[in-house]
Write an enzyme that holds these catalytic residues in place. Structure first.
Site, PDB file in Angstrom:
ATOM      1  N   HIS A 522       0.809  -1.216   0.000  1.00  0.00           N
ATOM      2  CA  HIS A 522       0.000   0.000   0.000  1.00  0.00           C
ATOM      3  C   HIS A 522       0.849   1.278   0.000  1.00  0.00           C
ATOM      4  O   HIS A 522       0.330   2.383  -0.136  1.00  0.00           O
ATOM      5  CB  HIS A 522      -0.950   0.008   1.208  1.00  0.00           C
ATOM      6  CG  HIS A 522      -2.276   0.636   0.906  1.00  0.00           C
ATOM      7  ND1 HIS A 522      -2.409   1.843   0.253  1.00  0.00           N
ATOM      8  CD2 HIS A 522      -3.548   0.231   1.167  1.00  0.00           C
ATOM      9  CE1 HIS A 522      -3.678   2.154   0.133  1.00  0.00           C
ATOM     10  NE2 HIS A 522      -4.397   1.183   0.675  1.00  0.00           N
ATOM     11  N   ASP A 526      -2.461   1.454  -4.337  1.00  0.00           N
ATOM     12  CA  ASP A 526      -3.669   1.663  -3.536  1.00  0.00           C
ATOM     13  C   ASP A 526      -4.794   0.766  -4.039  1.00  0.00           C
ATOM     14  O   ASP A 526      -4.631   0.001  -4.985  1.00  0.00           O
ATOM     15  CB  ASP A 526      -4.091   3.140  -3.533  1.00  0.00           C
ATOM     16  CG  ASP A 526      -4.297   3.681  -4.949  1.00  0.00           C
ATOM     17  OD1 ASP A 526      -4.585   2.880  -5.859  1.00  0.00           O
ATOM     18  OD2 ASP A 526      -4.148   4.907  -5.132  1.00  0.00           O
TER      19      ASP A 526
END
Length: 549
Positions: A522, A526
């Protein structure tokens, strides 16, 4: 009077022999016809008796050295009253000083070549010596296997960079050191052993009475040989292999594990030329009995580490040490979790088109390409298409920089018995179609299981697929293979009822369905990028066209 001991001629076509073992040391008494040494040739392993009674005055050819017949390998002095020149080891009461004065393993003559711990991948920082295949003083040929190592990515054999003699072993078996650490030194040509350079002047050399060292000196030598990390004895289960047998094994791609299981007819069960040729002949007969050679890239079902435990009365727990590869995997996984911010997304894919294509074409494909057709190359092909569309999935993170990579080196996890895992990769996988990927996966998987992977095979990966579905797992949350930013998990394909819309009407149909899971970092990837990437793979698989083969 001195008597030469020569390398005997053991047959018309035999021109050389290898000293396997000396049964006597310099200074020891030997009787006529007493076994003095053992040799190995391409036809026979045998024991050689002494031609005369006396004292072993000098050894000219050492164990594991190969020389032509009629070479003088030793000298026997028949007058036992003549002193033999040997190095006296003083017993001073200081064990450390005594050991310092012992002969070292350093060789005189030839260039010393440093043998480092090799780097087996971008994130691999250390390796463990599993096994030394050569002892100090033994000759070694270029590309002959010198030692075996284990890292958190692969167990592999390390070849010698040059012809020469193993001069020093600096890292013992089961020791772990950083990559680049010098683990041994190789002399580019044979030489005689000499004492440590710092001790040469202070070490006293005298003539002492034969036939043997004093009892106290012998005790010091025995203690040194048992404690020195450079002294390696043959361990139970390890056999001596003559140069000819090793040459045949290397030419025929026979691993050391296979050699260990070949029954030998030589001395102490040693393998002769006849034994290995018979083994190869039987192997060819077995292969010819199979109508078609099948190469299946899917891993075999793993055996449990222990099928049963013998519990003792009153015992509630058992402690089992991890093997080296499991320890490395543990460290690598912890490092990945500590480095990347893991997020996992899951999507379901209808594999009906690909399922039917495999069902209708697998037999023809096997006969034509000598490959078993499975789901994995189709999934790999769809994944590569998605990586081209979303290049940030084929990247890595370096501090606050994003490293984009032009080529796709597709890694895939290969399960190793009993509980290991290796991730080799296919270089420039983006240049291959489904058939090319199927062949590369099969060949690389076979190399992994036979421990023939090279450094190039396991380094430079840019994206990884792990196929846990082969064990019946529906989906999982795999851990990212550093320094990559994502890993694709493949679940098992299973038939289940699905609600589908046909001509505006909802209907229930039985379809072969599969879950794909994407674990991504992340810090860079995303939810939007990860979701689009998964959806692209899903669309490619559900709209598969036969032209992609």
């Amino acid at each position: 009077m001195q008597v030469n001991v020569i390398m005997p001629k053991m047959g018309e076509s035999i021109n050389e022999g290898t000293i396997i073992k000396w049964n006597k040391k310099v200074g020891e008494i030997v009787k006529k016809d007493e076994i003095i040494f053992e040799i190995s040739t391409d036809k026979v392993d045998t024991e050689i008796p002494s031609p005369a009674e006396g004292v072993l005055f000098e050894i000219k050819v050492f164990e594991q050295e190969t020389v032509v017949v009629d070479t003088v390998v030793a000298i026997i002095e028949t007058d036992i009253n003549i002193p033999v020149k040997i190095q006296e080891v003083k017993v001073s009461g200081n064990p450390k000083a005594e050991l310092d004065e012992m002969p070292s393993t350093k060789q005189v003559g030839g260039n010393l070549i440093d043998i480092p711990m090799p780097k087996m991948g971008e994130s691999v920082m250390e390796g463990t010596i599993i096994k030394w295949n050569k002892k100090v003083g033994e000759t070694v040929k270029k590309d002959e296997i010198l030692f075996e190592i284990s890292t958190d990515k692969v167990d592999t054999e390390v070849p010698s960079p040059e012809d020469g003699t193993l001069s020093e072993i600096l890292v013992a078996e089961q020791q772990t050191v950083l990559v680049g650490t010098i683990v041994a030194r190789l002399s580019s040509r044979s030489g005689l052993n000499k004492t440590n350079e710092q001790k040469t002047e202070s070490t006293k050399t005298d003539f002492v009475e034969s036939p043997a060292l004093s009892e106290s000196n012998a005790m010091v030598i025995e203690s040194f040989e048992m404690s020195s990390p450079s002294s390696y004895k043959n361990k139970p289960g390890r056999k001596f292999y003559s140069p000819l047998v090793l040459s045949i094994a290397q030419k025929e791609n026979i691993s050391f594990e296979e050699l260990e299981n070949i029954p030998g007819s030589g001395i102490e069960g040693r393998i002769t030329k006849k034994d290995i040729l018979k083994y190869l002949e039987n192997l060819k007969i077995k292969k010819s009995e199979k109508p078609v050679s099948k190469i299946d890239e899917q891993p075999k079902v793993l055996k449990p580490v222990a099928t049963s435990i013998q519990w003792k009365e009153g015992q509630d727990i058992v402690t089992i040490p991890m093997d080296n590869i499991r320890q490395k995997i543990m460290k690598h996984m912890v490092n990945s979790k500590d480095t990347s911010v893991h997020v996992t997304a899951v999507i379901e894919v209808d594999m009906n088109r690909i399922h039917n294509f495999i069902k209708n074409n697998k037999e023809d494909f096997l006969k034509r390409e000598n490959l078993k057709l499975t789901y994995l190359p189709f999934i790999a092909y769809a994944c590569i298409k998605a990586l081209k569309e979303y290049p940030f999935m084929n990247a890595s993170v370096d501090g606050t920089n994003i490293i984009l990579k032009k080529h796709i080196n597709l890694g895939f996890a290969v399960a190793m018995e009993p509980n290991g895992l290796i991730v080799p990769n296919i270089k420039n996988a983006d240049d291959k179609n489904v058939k090319g990927l199927a062949r590369s996966i099969a060949e690389t998987s076979e190399k992994a299981r036979s421990k023939k992977l090279t450094v190039d095979d396991i380094s430079g990966g840019t994206f990884t697929i792990t196929n846990y579905g082969v064990f019946g797992t529906l989906f999982g949350t795999p851990i990212i293979n550093q320094p990559e930013v994502a890993v694709l998990g493949v679940g098992t394909v299973t038939k289940k009822p699905i609600v589908m819309e046909v001509d505006g009407t909802d209907t229930i149909s039985v379809r072969p369905m599969m879950y794909l899971s994407l674990s991504h970092d992340h810090r860079l990837v995303d939810g939007m990028l990860g979701g689009r990437f998964l959806k692209t793979i899903k669309d490619s698989l559900e709209n598969f066209e036969a032209t992609q083969i």
